[in-house]
Design a protein around this motif. Sequence first.
Motif, PDB file in Angstrom:
ATOM      1  N   GLY A   1      -6.676  29.420 -28.508  1.00 20.25           N
ATOM      2  CA  GLY A   1      -5.780  28.874 -27.627  1.00 20.25           C
ATOM      3  C   GLY A   1      -6.128  27.361 -26.714  1.00 20.25           C
ATOM      4  N   ASN A   2      -7.675  27.512 -26.822  1.00 23.13           N
ATOM      5  CA  ASN A   2      -8.138  26.250 -26.422  1.00 23.13           C
ATOM      6  C   ASN A   2      -8.221  24.954 -26.904  1.00 23.13           C
ATOM      7  OD1 ASN A   2      -8.371  27.246 -23.729  1.00 23.13           O
ATOM      8  ND2 ASN A   2     -10.624  27.681 -23.778  1.00 23.13           N
ATOM      9  N   SER A   3      -8.401  25.227 -28.321  1.00 23.32           N
ATOM     10  CA  SER A   3      -8.523  23.961 -29.523  1.00 23.32           C
ATOM     11  C   SER A   3      -7.402  23.200 -29.504  1.00 23.32           C
ATOM     12  CB  SER A   3      -8.734  24.448 -30.861  1.00 23.32           C
ATOM     13  OG  SER A   3      -7.566  25.267 -31.331  1.00 23.32           O
ATOM     14  N   ILE A   4      -5.978  23.958 -29.749  1.00 21.33           N
ATOM     15  CA  ILE A   4      -4.818  22.892 -29.316  1.00 21.33           C
ATOM     16  C   ILE A   4      -4.640  22.245 -28.011  1.00 21.33           C
ATOM     17  CG2 ILE A   4      -2.116  23.127 -29.466  1.00 21.33           C
ATOM     18  CD1 ILE A   4      -3.285  22.760 -32.120  1.00 21.33           C
ATOM     19  N   ALA A   5      -4.954  23.008 -26.996  1.00 18.42           N
ATOM     20  CA  ALA A   5      -5.027  22.426 -25.841  1.00 18.42           C
ATOM     21  C   ALA A   5      -5.886  21.077 -25.862  1.00 18.42           C
ATOM     22  CB  ALA A   5      -5.373  23.356 -24.696  1.00 18.42           C
ATOM     23  N   GLU A   6      -7.089  21.253 -26.223  1.00 20.77           N
ATOM     24  CA  GLU A   6      -8.016  20.201 -26.140  1.00 20.77           C
ATOM     25  C   GLU A   6      -7.415  18.962 -26.971  1.00 20.77           C
ATOM     26  OE1 GLU A   6     -12.686  19.134 -27.887  1.00 20.77           O
ATOM     27  OE2 GLU A   6     -11.539  21.017 -28.622  1.00 20.77           O
ATOM     28  N   THR A   7      -6.696  19.281 -28.121  1.00 23.09           N
ATOM     29  CA  THR A   7      -6.251  18.219 -28.781  1.00 23.09           C
ATOM     30  C   THR A   7      -5.216  17.288 -27.964  1.00 23.09           C
ATOM     31  OG1 THR A   7      -4.364  19.302 -29.859  1.00 23.09           O
ATOM     32  CG2 THR A   7      -6.419  19.231 -30.810  1.00 23.09           C
ATOM     33  N   VAL A   8      -4.355  17.936 -27.408  1.00 19.41           N
ATOM     34  CA  VAL A   8      -3.364  17.481 -26.384  1.00 19.41           C
ATOM     35  C   VAL A   8      -4.063  16.705 -25.153  1.00 19.41           C
ATOM     36  CG1 VAL A   8      -1.215  17.671 -25.389  1.00 19.41           C
ATOM     37  CG2 VAL A   8      -1.652  19.017 -27.114  1.00 19.41           C
ATOM     38  N   VAL A   9      -4.541  17.560 -24.434  1.00 20.74           N
ATOM     39  CA  VAL A   9      -5.395  16.891 -23.153  1.00 20.74           C
ATOM     40  C   VAL A   9      -6.176  15.585 -23.463  1.00 20.74           C
ATOM     41  CG1 VAL A   9      -7.013  17.338 -21.496  1.00 20.74           C
ATOM     42  CG2 VAL A   9      -5.283  19.123 -22.226  1.00 20.74           C
ATOM     43  N   PHE A  10      -7.133  15.901 -24.451  1.00 17.76           N
ATOM     44  CA  PHE A  10      -7.948  14.751 -24.848  1.00 17.76           C
ATOM     45  C   PHE A  10      -7.375  13.738 -25.869  1.00 17.76           C
ATOM     46  CE2 PHE A  10     -11.004  17.749 -22.979  1.00 17.76           C
ATOM     47  CZ  PHE A  10     -11.501  16.886 -21.777  1.00 17.76           C
ATOM     48  N   GLY A  11      -6.303  14.088 -26.582  1.00 18.96           N
ATOM     49  CA  GLY A  11      -5.877  13.087 -27.242  1.00 18.96           C
ATOM     50  C   GLY A  11      -4.930  12.089 -26.267  1.00 18.96           C
ATOM     51  N   ARG A  12      -4.292  12.772 -25.352  1.00 19.23           N
ATOM     52  CA  ARG A  12      -3.523  11.788 -24.350  1.00 19.23           C
ATOM     53  C   ARG A  12      -4.572  10.915 -23.572  1.00 19.23           C
ATOM     54  NH1 ARG A  12      -0.181  14.152 -20.083  1.00 19.23           N
ATOM     55  NH2 ARG A  12       0.604  11.885 -19.920  1.00 19.23           N
TER      56      ARG A  12
END
Length: 463
Positions: free
Chosen positions: A439-450
């Motif tokens: 669950g942290n990989s998708i969160a990472e993409t959104v948080v650090f993508g933004r």
Amino acid sequence: MAKYVFQPNQIDDLKSAYDVVIVGSGATGLISAIQAAELGLKPVVFEKMDKLGGNSTRASSGMNAAETYVQLNHHVVDSFEDFYNDTYIGGGKQNNVELLKYFTSHAGLTIDWLKQHGIELEDLTITGAMNTTRTHRPNSQAPIGAYLVTSFLQIIEKMDIEVYNNVSVDKITRDDERITGVVISDGNGNQHQVAGKAVLLATGGFGANKELIGQYRKDLTSYRTTNQEGATGDGLKLATDVGAALVDMDQIQVHPTVQQDNDHAFLIGEAIRGEGAILVNTDGNRFVNELDTRQKVTDAINEQDTKHAYLILDAEVVDHAPAVRFYDSIGMVVHGQTIDELANNIDVDANNLAKTIETWNQAVVNHDDQFGRKTGMNRQLNHPDFMAIHIAPAVHYTMGGIKINHYTQVLNQDDQAINGLFAAGETSGGLHGNNRIGGNSIAETVVFGRQAGQRIFKYIQEQ
């Protein structure tokens, strides 16, 4: 309803210059392009594969975030501190704390940002090593990755952001002071120089590159992988060629529950265990807390004589983890109307399996005396039909990668930012320590993508 199909740009549309060049079309790259465009920049996205989305399309469980309106709607009270602690402990306390603090304090904001874009993650589940229900997913309980990538591509189409597939980025260009763009090769083998005021590397990890894995972890070269074939670590070479540092390259995650009896290795997401499935060995006995860290569950499976195991579940678990229906449709699920029938069909001791399930059902009511499991215990396994999925560990995720700060700036060996070069998502390293939590990989993409989109905007403004 017809399935949405995104049409990438034709190479004839390519321009000689953009504000930002984004390498990789997974969730990180797509989100950063959207955020950058919303701030008035002109981005372009390059993808080397024919199919867009990268490994993001394979993410299944959900997206972790704390202190969200969704949690409160489900009567779950959470905190950034608890999210931080669970991830820090789960990562062996080897996480980059600067990245981790930003990540855990901003994931909740991205749930709001997604909703503002019509992407609602209103359902919750839990993954291994988490002590609070904070894994967000669609109400349909659809796999999170494909749901998000499709949604992002629809937004990108509306915003008229250019996306090119079958394009390889050969090198990053620079002058004495800053990054100036890239050199690419199109599907016809023709090279193009593309200027960019900034370059973002969002190329994913190297879980499908056995040669590179072998440089850091020879013990893992015999494992199969859950990664799509494009996950070969291209961004690492692009970055190091212009002076970037790498971190944690030997930290490679093996996922414990992967169905790999056929040509393709299918990851069986943690959400299934989070909804009540258990693991048994070939004797029909439980042998681990199924929602411990991926590393510990993997180790426990590898300690079994056969080095494989079975996920055991029932019809009610499937109602809350509908991904099982897909696995079933391609022949990966074994059925039994009774425990005895299931045991016979998977060739385990029927008495042991019956006793294991009886003990588990009692643990759901009371507590798990055997292995101390405290989460994902909302339902007993007593709803026929009963099911089993044969699993074994496989290479899944590379925690190491390009060294960045929490602004997503790429750092050199002296920890100085390389002007104009940014990286985010699995291609970067440090956030997860020695073990990424589901669950942290998708969160990472959104948080650090933004974050990448915002920081690139700010960088360009200051030039």
